[in-house]
Design a protein around this motif. Structure first.
Motif, PDB file in Angstrom:
ATOM      1  N   THR A   1     -14.794 -16.710   5.776  1.00 47.75           N
ATOM      2  CA  THR A   1     -13.598 -16.435   6.571  1.00 47.75           C
ATOM      3  C   THR A   1     -13.889 -16.537   8.061  1.00 47.75           C
ATOM      4  O   THR A   1     -13.099 -17.117   8.822  1.00 47.75           O
ATOM      5  CB  THR A   1     -13.047 -15.044   6.231  1.00 47.75           C
TER       6      THR A   1
ATOM      7  N   PHE B   1      -5.370 -22.471  12.943  1.00 43.55           N
ATOM      8  CA  PHE B   1      -5.085 -23.849  12.559  1.00 43.55           C
ATOM      9  C   PHE B   1      -4.012 -24.478  13.450  1.00 43.55           C
ATOM     10  O   PHE B   1      -4.041 -25.686  13.707  1.00 43.55           O
ATOM     11  CB  PHE B   1      -4.641 -23.902  11.093  1.00 43.55           C
TER      12      PHE B   1
ATOM     13  N   LEU C   1      -6.341 -19.506   1.155  1.00 41.05           N
ATOM     14  CA  LEU C   1      -7.659 -19.069   1.623  1.00 41.05           C
ATOM     15  C   LEU C   1      -7.763 -17.550   1.724  1.00 41.05           C
ATOM     16  O   LEU C   1      -8.854 -16.981   1.595  1.00 41.05           O
ATOM     17  CB  LEU C   1      -7.962 -19.704   2.990  1.00 41.05           C
ATOM     18  N   THR C   2      -6.638 -16.872   1.950  1.00 44.64           N
ATOM     19  CA  THR C   2      -6.653 -15.419   2.098  1.00 44.64           C
ATOM     20  C   THR C   2      -6.352 -14.696   0.793  1.00 44.64           C
ATOM     21  O   THR C   2      -6.480 -13.472   0.731  1.00 44.64           O
ATOM     22  CB  THR C   2      -5.619 -14.994   3.168  1.00 44.64           C
TER      23      THR C   2
ATOM     24  N   SER D   1       3.440 -16.991  13.774  1.00 43.75           N
ATOM     25  CA  SER D   1       2.225 -16.355  13.262  1.00 43.75           C
ATOM     26  C   SER D   1       1.864 -15.123  14.083  1.00 43.75           C
ATOM     27  O   SER D   1       1.375 -14.127  13.534  1.00 43.75           O
ATOM     28  CB  SER D   1       1.065 -17.354  13.273  1.00 43.75           C
TER      29      SER D   1
ATOM     30  N   ASN E   1     -14.890 -10.787  15.013  1.00 45.03           N
ATOM     31  CA  ASN E   1     -15.688 -11.519  14.028  1.00 45.03           C
ATOM     32  C   ASN E   1     -17.118 -11.020  13.990  1.00 45.03           C
ATOM     33  O   ASN E   1     -17.730 -10.939  12.916  1.00 45.03           O
ATOM     34  CB  ASN E   1     -15.659 -13.018  14.347  1.00 45.03           C
TER      35      ASN E   1
ATOM     36  N   MET F   1     -14.235 -20.255   8.921  1.00 39.67           N
ATOM     37  CA  MET F   1     -12.982 -20.997   8.836  1.00 39.67           C
ATOM     38  C   MET F   1     -11.974 -20.554   9.890  1.00 39.67           C
ATOM     39  O   MET F   1     -11.217 -21.372  10.425  1.00 39.67           O
ATOM     40  CB  MET F   1     -12.372 -20.837   7.444  1.00 39.67           C
ATOM     41  N   GLN F   2     -11.937 -19.270  10.201  1.00 36.04           N
ATOM     42  CA  GLN F   2     -10.959 -18.754  11.148  1.00 36.04           C
ATOM     43  C   GLN F   2     -11.393 -18.900  12.595  1.00 36.04           C
ATOM     44  O   GLN F   2     -10.535 -19.028  13.478  1.00 36.04           O
ATOM     45  CB  GLN F   2     -10.670 -17.273  10.868  1.00 36.04           C
TER      46      GLN F   2
ATOM     47  N   ALA G   1      -3.373 -21.356   4.503  1.00 32.44           N
ATOM     48  CA  ALA G   1      -3.673 -19.988   4.948  1.00 32.44           C
ATOM     49  C   ALA G   1      -3.447 -18.986   3.820  1.00 32.44           C
ATOM     50  O   ALA G   1      -4.243 -18.059   3.621  1.00 32.44           O
ATOM     51  CB  ALA G   1      -2.811 -19.635   6.158  1.00 32.44           C
TER      52      ALA G   1
ATOM     53  N   GLY H   1      -4.668 -11.587   7.366  1.00 30.67           N
ATOM     54  CA  GLY H   1      -5.536 -12.755   7.212  1.00 30.67           C
ATOM     55  C   GLY H   1      -4.770 -14.063   7.293  1.00 30.67           C
ATOM     56  O   GLY H   1      -5.235 -15.030   7.920  1.00 30.67           O
ATOM     57  N   VAL H   2      -3.585 -14.115   6.669  1.00 34.31           N
ATOM     58  CA  VAL H   2      -2.766 -15.322   6.713  1.00 34.31           C
ATOM     59  C   VAL H   2      -2.365 -15.655   8.148  1.00 34.31           C
ATOM     60  O   VAL H   2      -2.439 -16.815   8.582  1.00 34.31           O
ATOM     61  CB  VAL H   2      -1.514 -15.153   5.822  1.00 34.31           C
TER      62      VAL H   2
ATOM     63  N   TYR I   1      -5.273 -17.132  10.167  1.00 36.89           N
ATOM     64  CA  TYR I   1      -5.493 -18.532   9.779  1.00 36.89           C
ATOM     65  C   TYR I   1      -4.437 -19.450  10.396  1.00 36.89           C
ATOM     66  O   TYR I   1      -4.755 -20.531  10.914  1.00 36.89           O
ATOM     67  CB  TYR I   1      -5.464 -18.673   8.260  1.00 36.89           C
TER      68      TYR I   1
END
Length: 378
Positions: A180, A103, A143-144, A59, A248, A183-184, A140, A95-96, A99
């Motif tokens: 986002t 996670f 959600l993105t 990632s 953020n 969650m992130q 991921a 974004g992926v 995430y």
């Protein structure tokens, strides 16, 4: 359209950010590729924790590939020159990857929580960890997906194209941005903090109540091990929190306070917060892999110039000649040794050289007295 900026139009500032992003890109790609290589090449490295570490490295590679080069170039050039496909793909991939990182870090923390807090329960198997990783990637991507769909090329007044969000309603953009961030960042950070606080408390209680710890030396060794592990766990939480908190905050301010888009120094703040977030891809290989003894051995196999003498000398080259005057602050790092000479009498023949080496992977201390060697579980 990006807001007008003052800071990023200064040539010296541009040069600084170019050098910074190049350093992050090279370090992040090389470090994480090395982590993936040493995990995949050796079957003995195919453990649950190492599989999660490799997924985290993947990632980070994805984040380095799409976020690090395209974002600063876009804002410095004040236009999107990479085409319509990349306008959708680059933000979506960013974004992926974020995430997946969040996670995966959360999965590592939960796994360590069950291993330490519930040691007698069956451990997570590798095949199930692979299923968790597949679920992480699918979640991921889903959600993105709205972010990738509603990104589009928008022509500005001067005719230059910009890659910007085009939501049907402004309320959708705000709702997606807030969700986002939660969650992130918020949920993973809370779970990671909870897990590692419980782990630290458990290890502290175990060090205090463990049978046979009345010996002063053994008490010192156990407390050194606990402090060392606590520092690593706290560092994991702090790095994750401090790396992603500024970005953020920036995103939430821009989403919910429209006048902020016209601030003269907004791009300067974005670059700093974005660079800090991207730098997390550089820390992870060192924090999760380099301080691991098994990874260190694999790194030395792949990179022969990383011999044990240099690694141990870099972390801690201290040698204690008298255990009664040992400084607990100068503790050996994982995989390094400490030599102690115990004098049992007045003559040289009564001196015994004792070498202590702690292995964090097997949770044992190897003690060697002269030619004799004893392994003690701690």
């Amino acid at each position: 359209m990006p807001p007008p900026d003052v800071i990023t139009s200064i040539p010296a500032v541009k040069a600084f950010f170019y050098c910074l992003y190049i350093t992050i890109f090279v370090t992040g790609i090389c470090g994480n590729v090395l982590v993936c290589y040493v995990v995949f090449r050796n079957k003995a490295m195919h453990t649950v924790t190492n599989i999660f570490i490799a997924n985290l490295a993947l990632s980070d590679i994805l984040l380095c590939t799409f976020a690090v080069p395209f974002t600063p170039l876009y804002l410095f050039m004040h236009e999107w020159v990479f085409g319509d496909v990349l306008c959708h793909l680059v933000p979506y991939a960013q974004g992926v990857s974020v995430y997946i990182s969040a996670f995966t870090l959360m999965s590592i923390a939960i796994d360590r929580f069950f291993v330490i807090i519930h040691p007698f329960k069956p451990r997570l198997q590798v095949k199930y960890s692979l299923l968790i990783i597949v679920f992480i990637w699918v979640a991921a991507g889903c959600l993105t997906l709205p972010y990738g769909i509603f990104m589009d090329l928008v022509p500005a007044r001067d005719g230059r194209p910009y890659c910007d969000e085009g939501w049907p309603q402004d309320s959708f953009r705000k709702a997606f941005g807030f969700t986002t961030s939660v969650m992130q960042f918020v949920i993973p950070f809370v779970i990671i903090t909870f897990c590692y606080v419980r782990v630290c408390c458990k290890l502290r209680d175990r060090a205090r109540s463990k049978p046979g710890s009345n010996s002063q030396r053994k008490m010192e060794m156990e407390w050194e091990r606990t402090r060392r592990l606590n520092r690593m766990l706290i560092s994991m939480v702090l790095i994750f929190g401090f790396s992603w908190l500024p970005l953020n905050v920036h995103n939430l301010v821009v989403d919910f306070y429209i006048p902020a888009s016209t601030w003269a120094y907004l791009n300067g703040f974005f670059f700093l917060s974005h660079a800090v977030a991207m730098s997390s891809t550089c820390y992870n290989p060192f924090l999760y892999a380099w301080l691991n003894e098994n990874f260190r051995k694999e790194f030395k196999t792949v990179l022969p110039f990383l011999n044990e003498a240099r690694v141990c000398q870099f972390f801690d080259s201290t040698r204690v000649r008298d255990p009664e005057h040992a400084n607990p602050e100068q503790e050996p790092q994982p995989g390094c040794s400490r030599q102690i000479v115990n004098k049992g009498g007045k003559g040289p023949a009564n001196e015994k050289a004792t070498s202590l080496k702690y292995s964090p992977e097997t949770d044992t201390v190897r003690m060697q007295v002269n030619a004799d060697e004893v392994m003690t579980a701690v």
